[in-house]
Write an enzyme that holds these catalytic residues in place. Sequence first.
Site, PDB file in Angstrom:
ATOM      1  N   LYS A  95     -14.212   7.276  -4.137  1.00  0.00           N
ATOM      2  CA  LYS A  95     -14.075   6.265  -3.088  1.00  0.00           C
ATOM      3  C   LYS A  95     -13.767   7.016  -1.792  1.00  0.00           C
ATOM      4  O   LYS A  95     -12.719   7.652  -1.665  1.00  0.00           O
ATOM      5  CB  LYS A  95     -12.964   5.271  -3.399  1.00  0.00           C
ATOM      6  N   GLY A 156      -3.981  -4.182   3.002  1.00  0.00           N
ATOM      7  CA  GLY A 156      -2.635  -4.678   2.760  1.00  0.00           C
ATOM      8  C   GLY A 156      -2.222  -5.877   3.582  1.00  0.00           C
ATOM      9  O   GLY A 156      -1.073  -6.323   3.494  1.00  0.00           O
ATOM     10  N   GLY A 183      -7.688  -6.558   2.196  1.00  0.00           N
ATOM     11  CA  GLY A 183      -7.375  -7.840   2.805  1.00  0.00           C
ATOM     12  C   GLY A 183      -7.302  -9.018   1.861  1.00  0.00           C
ATOM     13  O   GLY A 183      -6.832 -10.090   2.240  1.00  0.00           O
ATOM     14  N   ASN A 204      -5.403  -4.505  -4.626  1.00  0.00           N
ATOM     15  CA  ASN A 204      -4.237  -3.691  -4.932  1.00  0.00           C
ATOM     16  C   ASN A 204      -2.953  -4.384  -4.479  1.00  0.00           C
ATOM     17  O   ASN A 204      -2.167  -4.867  -5.278  1.00  0.00           O
ATOM     18  CB  ASN A 204      -4.370  -2.319  -4.292  1.00  0.00           C
TER      19      ASN A 204
END
Length: 256
Positions: A95, A156, A183, A204
């Site tokens: 990633k 976040g 988001g 996450n």
Amino acid sequence: MLRIADKTFDSHLFTGTGKFASAQLMVDAIRASGSQLVTLAMKRVDLRKPNDAILSPLLEAGVTLLPNTSGAKTAEEAIFAAQLAREALGTHWLKLEIHPDARWLLPDPIETLKAAGELVKQGFVVLPYCGADPVLCKRLEEVGCAAVMPLGAPIGSNQGLETRAMLEIIIQQATVPVVVDAGIGVPSHATQALEMGADAVLVNTAIAVANDPVMMANAFRLAVEAGVLARQAVPGNRSVYASATSPLTGFLEVSA
């Protein structure tokens, strides 16, 4: 079934490993989510320890690891981190993350495109985190990225699909999988992303900071499954006009 490069996944939910209160809670949440692809920041792993508190439980869980270059501010730094990850973890999956501003964590489009092209040449399967820019996503696809990962909102932030209009264009024109990344704050955001045609979502913070991460992970699993099923069912068209579901005059005619 979702296919990216040489791998297939039953789950359309990818998860991260940051912000969990403990390694055990992280693993429990990942298992509850049903996720088969998990991102891992190389800067959080001590590769000198054979039983690293984060890496070892993930290996035992049997998930596919997707190391990321979080913390890199330039293409050169990202390429170096990618090479370390491949050597340490034995994977060519990556990633790609390049965000020079620690306050906003927005991806640098120029450095990301530059690094992506070079990493593809070096044999990496590159999944770049990027802005919801249809032109950039197409360019990343053209240099050989296996998927694109446009943001829904800043990392976040839990704001949801603030870039929805651009995501719809990206999804419409893409010939590689589109993974909405960053988001997504509640399960309904994930459902919306899958309904609009995204191939997967990466979550996450929304899971890790919940009062009950395991329960939230399960909620996201169900939400993603619902989004996939809804898309496959092909929803009806939207209309500005009302459309009756029952006869409006039949009972009057019978009475007469």
